[in-house]
Design an enzyme around this catalytic site. Structure first.
Site, PDB file in Angstrom:
ATOM      1  N   LEU A  44     -21.980   1.237 -26.305  1.00 59.39           N
ATOM      2  CA  LEU A  44     -21.031   0.161 -26.606  1.00 59.39           C
ATOM      3  C   LEU A  44     -21.554  -1.218 -26.220  1.00 59.39           C
ATOM      4  O   LEU A  44     -20.814  -2.058 -25.718  1.00 59.39           O
ATOM      5  CB  LEU A  44     -19.666   0.422 -25.931  1.00 59.39           C
ATOM      6  CG  LEU A  44     -18.990   1.738 -26.301  1.00 59.39           C
ATOM      7  CD1 LEU A  44     -17.675   1.890 -25.558  1.00 59.39           C
ATOM      8  CD2 LEU A  44     -18.761   1.835 -27.806  1.00 59.39           C
ATOM      9  N   ALA A 100     -15.628   2.974 -39.738  1.00 53.17           N
ATOM     10  CA  ALA A 100     -16.804   3.345 -40.537  1.00 53.17           C
ATOM     11  C   ALA A 100     -16.505   4.719 -41.112  1.00 53.17           C
ATOM     12  O   ALA A 100     -16.494   5.709 -40.379  1.00 53.17           O
ATOM     13  CB  ALA A 100     -18.055   3.378 -39.666  1.00 53.17           C
ATOM     14  N   CYS A 147     -10.004 -32.333 -26.408  1.00 53.19           N
ATOM     15  CA  CYS A 147      -8.986 -32.213 -25.365  1.00 53.19           C
ATOM     16  C   CYS A 147      -8.682 -33.595 -24.790  1.00 53.19           C
ATOM     17  O   CYS A 147      -9.504 -34.508 -24.840  1.00 53.19           O
ATOM     18  CB  CYS A 147      -9.454 -31.256 -24.272  1.00 53.19           C
ATOM     19  SG  CYS A 147     -10.852 -31.861 -23.325  1.00 53.19           S
ATOM     20  N   GLU A 158     -18.131 -31.854 -27.312  1.00 46.81           N
ATOM     21  CA  GLU A 158     -18.225 -33.290 -27.632  1.00 46.81           C
ATOM     22  C   GLU A 158     -19.117 -34.067 -26.667  1.00 46.81           C
ATOM     23  O   GLU A 158     -20.024 -34.777 -27.116  1.00 46.81           O
ATOM     24  CB  GLU A 158     -16.825 -33.931 -27.670  1.00 46.81           C
ATOM     25  CG  GLU A 158     -15.845 -33.298 -28.646  1.00 46.81           C
ATOM     26  CD  GLU A 158     -15.029 -32.178 -28.022  1.00 46.81           C
ATOM     27  OE1 GLU A 158     -15.603 -31.377 -27.270  1.00 46.81           O
ATOM     28  OE2 GLU A 158     -13.820 -32.108 -28.287  1.00 46.81           O
TER      29      GLU A 158
HETATM   30  C1  AOF Z   1     -12.656 -29.555 -26.420  1.00 44.82           C
HETATM   31  N1  AOF Z   1     -13.961 -29.199 -26.599  1.00 44.82           N
HETATM   32  O1  AOF Z   1     -15.631 -27.736 -26.489  1.00 44.82           O
HETATM   33  C2  AOF Z   1     -13.485 -27.009 -25.852  1.00 44.82           C
HETATM   34  C3  AOF Z   1     -12.114 -27.385 -25.719  1.00 44.82           C
HETATM   35  O2  AOF Z   1     -10.821 -26.316 -18.396  1.00 44.82           O
HETATM   36  P1  AOF Z   1     -11.518 -27.121 -19.454  1.00 44.82           P
HETATM   37  O3  AOF Z   1     -11.708 -28.562 -19.090  1.00 44.82           O
HETATM   38  O4  AOF Z   1     -12.810 -26.468 -19.937  1.00 44.82           O
HETATM   39  O5  AOF Z   1     -10.533 -27.172 -20.732  1.00 44.82           O
HETATM   40  C4  AOF Z   1     -10.244 -25.999 -21.431  1.00 44.82           C
HETATM   41  C5  AOF Z   1      -9.354 -26.314 -22.606  1.00 44.82           C
HETATM   42  O6  AOF Z   1      -9.971 -27.281 -23.460  1.00 44.82           O
HETATM   43  C6  AOF Z   1      -9.108 -25.091 -23.493  1.00 44.82           C
HETATM   44  O7  AOF Z   1      -7.969 -24.369 -23.092  1.00 44.82           O
HETATM   45  C7  AOF Z   1      -8.929 -25.703 -24.865  1.00 44.82           C
HETATM   46  O8  AOF Z   1      -7.615 -26.198 -25.027  1.00 44.82           O
HETATM   47  C8  AOF Z   1      -9.880 -26.891 -24.825  1.00 44.82           C
HETATM   48  N2  AOF Z   1     -11.201 -26.477 -25.284  1.00 44.82           N
HETATM   49  N3  AOF Z   1     -11.757 -28.638 -26.033  1.00 44.82           N
HETATM   50  O9  AOF Z   1     -12.317 -30.730 -26.595  1.00 44.82           O
HETATM   51  C9  AOF Z   1     -14.407 -27.971 -26.334  1.00 44.82           C
HETATM   52  N4  AOF Z   1     -13.919 -25.751 -25.547  1.00 44.82           N
HETATM   53 ZN    ZN Z   2     -12.787 -31.337 -24.211  1.00 43.53          ZN
END
Ligand code: AOF
Ligand code: ZN
Length: 355
Positions: free
Chosen positions: A198, A148, A69, A46
């Site tokens: 791998l 496969a 978040c 974001e």
């Molecule tokens: C979002 N946008 O692109 C992602 C999210 O330690 P931090 O600050 O990077 O937070 C990690 C947590 O944030 C992760 O466990 C998940 O809940 C969320 N990921 N959230 O708004 C993002 N990658």
């Molecule tokens: Zn975030």
């Protein structure tokens, strides 16, 4: 949201322990900014999309594959960035399974006067997160089992020859799967017999971990996984009976190792997999062989089967994809969710009905 998913997909295979997330800033059908989460510790999708849009984000819409978040982790809360940017409406793909978030953003954004739309293209957005969600909920990695096989379910002839059962289109698809996962796992006998590298080809910057089960510590150190340029991405699983000096043989090569528990039938995967999740191996692609596939399936540790089936027959002497005797009443039942012709082969994705 489809475009936001495209953005998110760029991060697959790189973001663990975080999920792959994509975001767009849109106003009046004009795309003003986009962003994707590249790596844990780096900015979330974001703020990157908002930064890309700049001042134009004021009054615009944000589309994001995952609930933003609302806590301080390694990075500041995205809900605050969204409020500060003056976003008017937020379209969200799915709720964050991380209990610290788990839907809290909806109220936080609405209280700030932002209109929130939930569950947009949620099936696709959840699929992007399936490994992250499984680890959040259970602490166990998401295991994809790739098979496969010939039409009669064999992975090699009686002598062990297996190159190639499936055609180039199938093998290319396998490479694409390899680029999306955190680690690739194969059984000890397959390593000994095929000496596989791998790694995805072309790698496109992806270097998934190679998980090398070596209960007795007897695999030759000349194998590619121990000696090629990616040997720092090999994790060797040593059973209790592996010689005490085996670690000293692996250390100078830069190969990582872990002592793991074993029982009379082999390594104890139910105990080992959570340890791998703690090392940020959230999505593991298992590429056989027959015994390892049978072990993981019988423990209900497989979340999806990616089955490539080639138009050839190898007969009863050929090596079975699943090396186990399974009673009808105990047979794993599967549900098909995708089906596609790949050249002369058939590809299907199956989910176990109980796991
Ligand atoms: C979002 N946008 O692109 C992602 C999210 O330690 P931090 O600050 O990077 O937070 C990690 C947590 O944030 C992760 O466990 C998940 O809940 C969320 N990921 N959230 O708004 C993002 N990658
Ligand atoms: Zn975030």
């Amino acid at each position: 949201m489809r475009l936001a998913v495209e953005e998110a997909r760029k991060g697959l295979g790189f973001t663990a322990p975080n999920p792959a997330v994509g975001a767009l800033v849109v106003k009046d059908d004009h795309l003003l900014g986009k962003g994707w989460h590249a790596k844990a510790g780096q900015p979330h999708a974001e703020p990157l999309a908002l930064r890309d849009a700049g001042e134009a984000a004021r009054g615009a819409d944000l589309h994001v594959t995952l609930e933003p978040c609302c806590t301080h982790g390694k990075t500041p809360p995205c809900t605050e960035a969204i409020k500060a940017a003056g976003i008017r409406r937020v379209f969200i793909g799915c709720t964050d399974p991380n209990p610290a978030h788990a839907g809290r953003a909806y109220a936080i954004l609405r209280e700030a006067g932002i209109e929130v739309f939930e569950e947009i293209l949620s099936g696709t957005c959840q699929e992007l997160l399936r490994a992250f969600a499984r680890v959040q909920r259970t602490g166990i990695p998401y295991v994809s089992l790739k098979l496969a096989t010939s039409l009669d379910g064999r992975i090699a002839d009686a002598a062990g020859t297996s190159r190639w059962i499936t055609g180039p289109e199938s093998r290319e698809r396998v490479q694409a799967f390899r680029r999306e996962v955190d680690a690739i796992l194969v059984g000890t006998e397959t390593l000994r017999r095929d000496n596989p590298s791998l790694q995805p080809r072309p790698a496109e910057g992806h270097r998934p971990w190679r998980i090398v089960p070596d209960r007795t510590g007897s695999l030759p150190l000349t194998l590619k996984v121990f000696s090629d340029e990616n040997r720092d991405r090999t994790l060797c699983l040593l059973g209790p009976e592996a010689p005490a000096d085996r670690e000293q043989a692996l250390d100078p090569a830069g190969v990582a190792w872990m002592r793991v528990p074993a029982g009379p039938e082999g390594l104890l995967w139910a105990e080992i997999l959570p340890e791998l999740a703690k090392r940020s191996m959230h999505h593991i692609l298992c590429e056989g062989g027959g015994k390892l596939s049978a072990d993981l399936l019988s423990l209900r540790l497989v979340q999806e089967i990616l089955w490539f089936q080639a138009p050839m027959l190898l007969g009863q002497g050929g090596r079975p994809a699943i090396a186990a005797d399974i009673l009808f009443a105990e047979a794993p039942r599967l549900r098909r969710t995708a089906f596609e012709a790949l050249g002369d082969d058939l590809f299907a994705r199956y989910l176990p009905t109980s796991s």
